[in-house]
Design a protein around this motif. Structure first.
Motif, short mmCIF file in Angstrom:
data_model
loop_
_atom_site.label_atom_id
_atom_site.label_comp_id
_atom_site.label_asym_id
_atom_site.label_seq_id
_atom_site.Cartn_x
_atom_site.Cartn_y
_atom_site.Cartn_z
N ARG A 1 0.84 -1.18 0.00
CA ARG A 1 0.00 0.00 0.00
C ARG A 1 0.88 1.24 0.00
N ALA A 2 0.31 2.35 -0.45
CA ALA A 2 1.07 3.60 -0.42
C ALA A 2 1.27 4.07 1.01
N ILE A 3 0.19 4.02 1.79
CA ILE A 3 0.27 4.46 3.19
C ILE A 3 -0.55 3.49 4.03
N GLU A 4 0.01 3.10 5.16
CA GLU A 4 -0.74 2.28 6.11
C GLU A 4 -0.52 2.88 7.50
N VAL A 5 -1.60 3.24 8.17
CA VAL A 5 -1.54 3.86 9.49
C VAL A 5 -2.32 2.96 10.45
N GLU A 6 -1.65 2.54 11.51
CA GLU A 6 -2.30 1.62 12.47
C GLU A 6 -2.16 2.15 13.90
N GLY A 7 -3.29 2.34 14.55
CA GLY A 7 -3.30 2.72 15.97
C GLY A 7 -2.49 3.98 16.26
N GLU B 1 -4.34 3.21 -0.90
CA GLU B 1 -3.81 2.29 -1.92
C GLU B 1 -3.01 3.08 -2.95
N ARG B 2 -2.14 2.39 -3.64
CA ARG B 2 -1.40 3.08 -4.69
C ARG B 2 -2.36 3.54 -5.80
N GLY B 3 -2.16 4.78 -6.24
CA GLY B 3 -3.01 5.35 -7.27
C GLY B 3 -4.32 5.92 -6.75
N THR C 1 7.93 4.46 11.30
CA THR C 1 8.02 4.54 12.76
C THR C 1 9.06 3.57 13.32
N ASP C 2 9.69 2.79 12.46
CA ASP C 2 10.81 1.94 12.89
C ASP C 2 11.98 2.86 13.27
N PRO C 3 12.49 2.75 14.51
CA PRO C 3 13.55 3.67 14.94
C PRO C 3 14.79 3.62 14.05
N ASP C 4 14.99 2.54 13.33
CA ASP C 4 16.19 2.42 12.50
C ASP C 4 16.00 2.90 11.07
N VAL C 5 14.79 3.43 10.76
CA VAL C 5 14.52 3.80 9.37
C VAL C 5 15.38 4.98 8.94
N ASP C 6 15.76 4.99 7.67
CA ASP C 6 16.44 6.15 7.09
C ASP C 6 15.36 7.10 6.59
N ILE C 7 14.97 8.04 7.47
CA ILE C 7 13.78 8.85 7.17
C ILE C 7 14.01 9.76 5.96
N ASP C 8 15.22 10.21 5.75
CA ASP C 8 15.48 11.06 4.58
C ASP C 8 15.18 10.30 3.29
N ARG C 9 15.53 9.03 3.30
CA ARG C 9 15.26 8.18 2.15
C ARG C 9 13.76 8.03 1.90
N VAL C 10 13.02 7.87 2.99
CA VAL C 10 11.57 7.75 2.86
C VAL C 10 10.96 9.06 2.38
N ARG C 11 11.41 10.17 2.97
CA ARG C 11 10.83 11.48 2.63
C ARG C 11 11.05 11.83 1.17
N ARG C 12 12.15 11.36 0.61
CA ARG C 12 12.44 11.60 -0.79
C ARG C 12 11.35 11.03 -1.70
N ARG C 13 10.64 10.03 -1.20
CA ARG C 13 9.61 9.39 -2.02
C ARG C 13 8.25 10.06 -1.84
N ILE C 14 8.19 11.05 -0.94
CA ILE C 14 6.92 11.70 -0.60
C ILE C 14 7.00 13.17 -0.98
N GLY C 15 6.10 13.62 -1.85
CA GLY C 15 6.02 15.05 -2.15
C GLY C 15 5.06 15.70 -1.19
N VAL D 1 3.27 3.64 11.27
CA VAL D 1 3.02 4.26 9.97
C VAL D 1 3.95 3.62 8.97
N THR D 2 3.38 3.12 7.87
CA THR D 2 4.18 2.49 6.83
C THR D 2 3.92 3.22 5.52
N VAL D 3 4.99 3.61 4.85
CA VAL D 3 4.87 4.33 3.59
C VAL D 3 5.57 3.52 2.51
N ALA D 4 4.81 3.13 1.50
CA ALA D 4 5.36 2.36 0.37
C ALA D 4 6.20 1.18 0.86
N GLY D 5 5.67 0.50 1.85
CA GLY D 5 6.31 -0.73 2.32
C GLY D 5 7.40 -0.53 3.37
#
Ligand SMILES: Nc1ncnc2c1ncn2[C@@H]1O[C@H](COP(=O)(O)OP(=O)(O)O)[C@@H](O)[C@H]1O
Ligand SMILES: [Mg+2]
Length: 275
Positions: free
Chosen positions: A12-18, A37-39, A78-92, A70-74
């Motif tokens: 999914r494009a975005i998944e938000v849980e609790g 969903e995507r699209g 919210t994972d503490p180890d995520v490379d958030i800059d990398r994720v943000r690059r995919r979000i306008g 919160v999951t964005v494009a898989g």
């Protein structure tokens, strides 16, 4: 190539849980579950202060959720180890205030992040920038500075700037709220075009006619929860909850609410009050 069934991309494009978010003692998001969903084009509506902006800001981690996932494009943001800059690059992200660099031309506003973040060379960045200025109908304004553009033109530059980063999804937070009414249409037309091209869009807006025409789904938020959601014909024309009805009655003009004849018949013509 159709890659929808590829296990890596079939997310999914975005998944938000609790999702919960508090600022000190103030609980702003009180348990949000929803997905995009995507699209898909999803419009979020609701009264001021209901947590719409906070929800958007939790999606790209401009705000850190107090609880939830919160999951964005898989990728779980919210994972503490995520490379958030990398994720943000995919979000306008497009805000109510356009946030353009005042000392840079429209073209330079579109190339700077491409060059710094994506490390594109000048020629490649300008090629992408010009294509996106054309897409928003501003090819003739590439040398203009923000102060030389109308609010609507500045917002279209801001959209073109976001598109130049080739995002997988776009978040819009009341993109037309700061505009004079006659400038709103051009911005909405650009957004409608993006939706038609298949862009995934999460849009906070008070433009009910846009939501009705363009959204696949409308989400109504109030006081930190999702009160109801569904296809626009259902949520806008036939809301199930009193809070939704009260909100819609306030934002919809009489014509859009389908009560124009009665209201117009009751309204005295202005010239009757003339002496
Ligand atoms: N950074 C912050 N610090 C403290 N309170 C905040 C902050 N951001 C938002 N809020 C509060 O959270 C509530 C929801 O705000 P917001 O998400 O902006 O609502 P909306 O976009 O629906 O108008 C409001 O009461 C607002 O004052
Ligand atoms: Mg807001």
């Amino acid at each position: 190539m159709q890659t929808d069934r590829d296990p890596v991309t079939a997310h999914r494009a975005i998944e938000v849980e609790g999702l919960h978010k508090s600022f000190g003692a103030l609980e702003v998001l009180k348990g949000i579950d929803f997905s995009v969903e995507r699209g898909e084009v999803v419009c979020v509506i609701g009264p001021s202060g209901s947590g719409k902006s906070t929800l958007l800001r939790c999606v790209n981690l401009l705000e850190e959720p107090t609880a939830g996932r919160v999951t964005v494009a898989g990728t779980e943001v919210t994972d503490p180890d995520v490379d958030i800059d990398r994720v943000r690059r995919r979000i306008g992200m497009v805000f109510q205030s356009f946030n353009l660099f005042p000392h840079l031309t429209a073209l330079e506003n579109l190339t700077i992040a491409q060059r710094r973040v994506l490390r594109r060379d000048r020629a490649a960045a300008e090629r992408v920038a010009r294509a996106n200025l054309e897409r928003v109908g501003l090819s003739d304004k590439e040398a203009a500075y923000p102060a030389q553009l109308s609010g609507g033109q500045q917002q279209r530059v801001a959209i073109a700037r976001a598109l130049s980063m080739e995002p997988e999804l776009m978040l819009f937070d009341e993109p037309t709220s700061a505009l004079d009414p006659e400038l709103v249409g051009d911005v909405l037309a650009v957004m409608r075009g993006l939706a038609q091209d298949g862009m995934t869009m999460l849009v906070v807006t008070h433009e009910m006619s846009f939501a009705r025409e363009v959204a696949d789904r409308v989400v109504f938020m109030d006081a930190g929860i999702i009160v109801e959601q569904g296809v626009p014909e259902r949520v806008i024309a036939d809301p199930q909850h009193e809070r939704t009805r009260t909100f819609l009655a306030r934002v919809l003009d009489p014509a859009a609410a389908g009560i124009s004849e009665a209201t117009e018949a009751e309204a005295p013509p202005g010239d009757q009050r003339e002496p």
